[in-house]
Design an enzyme around this catalytic site. Structure first.
Site, PDB file in Angstrom:
ATOM      1  N   LYS A 181      55.131  13.177  26.372  1.00  0.00           N
ATOM      2  CA  LYS A 181      56.430  13.457  25.750  1.00  0.00           C
ATOM      3  C   LYS A 181      56.375  13.182  24.249  1.00  0.00           C
ATOM      4  CE  LYS A 181      59.065   9.174  26.068  1.00  0.00           C
ATOM      5  NZ  LYS A 181      60.402   8.642  26.058  1.00  0.00           N
ATOM      6  N   LYS A 237      58.338   8.440  19.472  1.00  0.00           N
ATOM      7  CA  LYS A 237      58.390   7.782  18.156  1.00  0.00           C
ATOM      8  C   LYS A 237      57.121   7.021  17.857  1.00  0.00           C
ATOM      9  CE  LYS A 237      63.161   6.432  18.950  1.00  0.00           C
ATOM     10  NZ  LYS A 237      63.870   5.395  19.667  1.00  0.00           N
ATOM     11  N   LYS A 291      54.593   1.682  29.079  1.00  0.00           N
ATOM     12  CA  LYS A 291      54.679   0.998  27.782  1.00  0.00           C
ATOM     13  C   LYS A 291      53.822  -0.260  27.740  1.00  0.00           C
ATOM     14  CE  LYS A 291      58.740   2.933  25.754  1.00  0.00           C
ATOM     15  NZ  LYS A 291      59.929   2.770  24.952  1.00  0.00           N
TER      16      LYS A 291
HETATM   17  N1  AQP Z   1      60.569  13.626  24.245  1.00  0.00           N
HETATM   18  C1  AQP Z   1      61.830  13.514  24.615  1.00  0.00           C
HETATM   19  N2  AQP Z   1      62.464  14.563  25.162  1.00  0.00           N
HETATM   20  C2  AQP Z   1      63.767  14.462  25.536  1.00  0.00           C
HETATM   21  N3  AQP Z   1      64.508  13.340  25.404  1.00  0.00           N
HETATM   22  C3  AQP Z   1      63.903  12.269  24.860  1.00  0.00           C
HETATM   23  N4  AQP Z   1      64.347  11.018  24.586  1.00  0.00           N
HETATM   24  C4  AQP Z   1      63.339  10.313  24.024  1.00  0.00           C
HETATM   25  N5  AQP Z   1      62.235  11.060  23.932  1.00  0.00           N
HETATM   26  C5  AQP Z   1      62.548  12.290  24.442  1.00  0.00           C
HETATM   27  C6  AQP Z   1      65.705  10.557  24.841  1.00  0.00           C
HETATM   28  O1  AQP Z   1      66.225  10.024  23.630  1.00  0.00           O
HETATM   29  C7  AQP Z   1      67.133   8.974  23.941  1.00  0.00           C
HETATM   30  C8  AQP Z   1      66.854   7.802  23.064  1.00  0.00           C
HETATM   31  O2  AQP Z   1      65.578   7.293  23.334  1.00  0.00           O
HETATM   32  P1  AQP Z   1      65.253   5.810  22.917  1.00  0.00           P
HETATM   33  O3  AQP Z   1      65.457   5.634  21.493  1.00  0.00           O
HETATM   34  O4  AQP Z   1      65.976   4.887  23.793  1.00  0.00           O
HETATM   35  O5  AQP Z   1      63.765   5.595  23.148  1.00  0.00           O
HETATM   36  P2  AQP Z   1      62.655   6.228  23.971  1.00  0.00           P
HETATM   37  O6  AQP Z   1      63.103   7.035  25.126  1.00  0.00           O
HETATM   38  O7  AQP Z   1      61.734   5.118  24.293  1.00  0.00           O
HETATM   39  O8  AQP Z   1      62.092   7.165  22.831  1.00  0.00           O
HETATM   40  P3  AQP Z   1      60.620   7.430  22.461  1.00  0.00           P
HETATM   41  O9  AQP Z   1      60.585   8.383  21.354  1.00  0.00           O
HETATM   42  O10 AQP Z   1      59.833   7.790  23.669  1.00  0.00           O
HETATM   43  O11 AQP Z   1      60.133   6.043  21.895  1.00  0.00           O
HETATM   44  P4  AQP Z   1      58.794   5.309  22.202  1.00  0.00           P
HETATM   45  O12 AQP Z   1      57.747   6.075  21.509  1.00  0.00           O
HETATM   46  O13 AQP Z   1      59.025   3.967  21.599  1.00  0.00           O
HETATM   47  O14 AQP Z   1      58.640   5.305  23.677  1.00  0.00           O
HETATM   48  C9  AQP Z   1      67.001   8.681  25.429  1.00  0.00           C
HETATM   49  O15 AQP Z   1      68.105   9.219  26.107  1.00  0.00           O
HETATM   50  C10 AQP Z   1      65.749   9.388  25.816  1.00  0.00           C
HETATM   51  O16 AQP Z   1      65.813   9.846  27.146  1.00  0.00           O
END
Ligand code: AQP
Length: 333
Positions: free
Chosen positions: A198, A201, A114
């Site tokens: 992956k 968002k 990140k």
């Molecule tokens: N691609 C994914 N596949 C499976 N699980 C996922 N999670 C996130 N992306 C995937 C799971 O969703 C939960 C909530 O995630 P979060 O809101 O804490 O944020 P994150 O993991 O940082 O989500 P993103 O989409 O990847 O956001 P950005 O783009 O900001 O980095 C967690 O349990 C996570 O494992």
């Protein structure tokens, strides 16, 4: 005996199919297992580790709550609240930050990903994010934490911090050492445009993900445009790891249809990609559209959403403030 479940989702907008399959769907299943006590948190303190527009953040907190409700999390069975309502999270994070070691945090791959190349410009909050996550979990004596595969390393850190605290203060078993609950299959949903990344968002291209607020046309269009390759659909799982986009689409189908990858491969071998994509789009629409419609309905009722968070916040505050008091006593405050 039932499990004590804690998990959170950041209110950073664009909740997607990966969040649903990797996390939220399991939150609902765990809630519906008898005897489990579940706490689901909209982790807004985590969201501000990167800059947020206050108005958008407020709207995203409500939208994430609406997504919980629309997906089937029931406020009469589970505690739903947003993290910033409970001061113990911030307080616990400071205290546990004094237990965690720099070397442990330096190993966290999510920070490296990140922060990117310019880590000097990343916030200190982004660096200590896993310590706040540890406080979130330990304050509620959670026994199990359902997360996607990407959070496994942070969970291991939480376990290390809990164990070190108990050892340092000669308080055996005081902080409960949590277990991760990661699905064996389909725990990492990948981008529709690049099967090696992956689904996320923050990815610039909206075509890379199915948002939980997408319309039927958007879902169908995104699946139609999803990247595949020039080979036919596979006849078995051999070498599928070298076809990440195809593996991902077959995985999404299997997960939503509650069947094994092997069965999905058998169902579609010999068919062409356009047939498969049509069936996949139908399935995603069937599972996601009702959630999307409900989110859009709930989003019109801010008072209702706010009252759910407030009530959940009161319940969470009772539990967490008691624990932080015990922690302070142990520390000598
Ligand atoms: N691609 C994914 N596949 C499976 N699980 C996922 N999670 C996130 N992306 C995937 C799971 O969703 C939960 C909530 O995630 P979060 O809101 O804490 O944020 P994150 O993991 O940082 O989500 P993103 O989409 O990847 O956001 P950005 O783009 O900001 O980095 C967690 O349990 C996570 O494992």
């Amino acid at each position: 005996m039932g499990k004590k479940i804690f998990s959170g989702v950041q209110p950073t907008g664009n909740l997607h199919l990966g969040n649903y399959i990797g996390a939220i769907k399991n939150f609902v299943d765990l809630q519906n297992e008898k005897e489990n006590e579940c706490i689901y948190c909209v982790v807004d303190l985590h969201a501000i580790t990167v800059k947020q527009d206050p108005k958008i953040l407020k709207s995203n907190i409500r939208e994430t709550t609406a997504t919980f409700l629309a997906s089937g999390i029931d406020p009469n069975k589970s505690i739903i609240f947003n993290q910033s309502l409970v001061p113990a999270h911030s307080e616990g994070s400071w205290i546990l930050g004094c237990i965690a070691r720099m070397g442990w945090l330096n190993r966290m791959t999510q920070f490296k990903e990140k922060a990117g190349k310019d880590k000097e410009k990343a916030s200190v909050g982004l660096y200590i994010y896993p310590v706040l996550m540890t406080a979130d979990i330990l304050l509620y004596d959670a026994s199990h934490v359902p997360v996607g595969e990407d959070q496994k390393q942070h969970l291991e850190l939480s376990r290390d911090i809990a164990q070190k605290f108990n050892l340092d203060f000669n308080a055996p078993n005081f902080l409960r050492v949590p277990e991760p609950l990661i699905q064996k299959n389909f725990s990492r949903i990948m981008s529709l445009k690049d099967g090696t990344k992956k689904m996320s968002k923050s990815e610039a291209s909206d075509l890379s993900r199915i948002n939980l607020t997408d319309s039927k046309d958007q879902i169908v269009n995104k699946i139609r445009k999803a990247k595949t390759d020039t080979y036919p659909l596979p006849v078995d799982e051999k070498n599928l790891d070298q076809r990440p986009e195809v593996e991902n689409l077959l995985g999404i189908y299997s997960s939503l249809n509650k069947q094994s990858l092997k069965d999905t491969i058998n169902d579609f071998s010999g068919k062409n990609f356009s047939d498969f994509k049509e069936k996949l789009a139908d399935l995603v629409v069937e599972k996601i559209l009702p959630i999307s419609n409900e989110i859009n309905k709930l989003k019109k009722n801010n008072d209702y959403i706010d009252s759910i968070l407030e009530k959940g916040g009161e319940k969470a505050n009772k539990i967490a403030s008691r624990k932080i008091l015990e922690i302070k006593k142990i520390l000598g405050f």
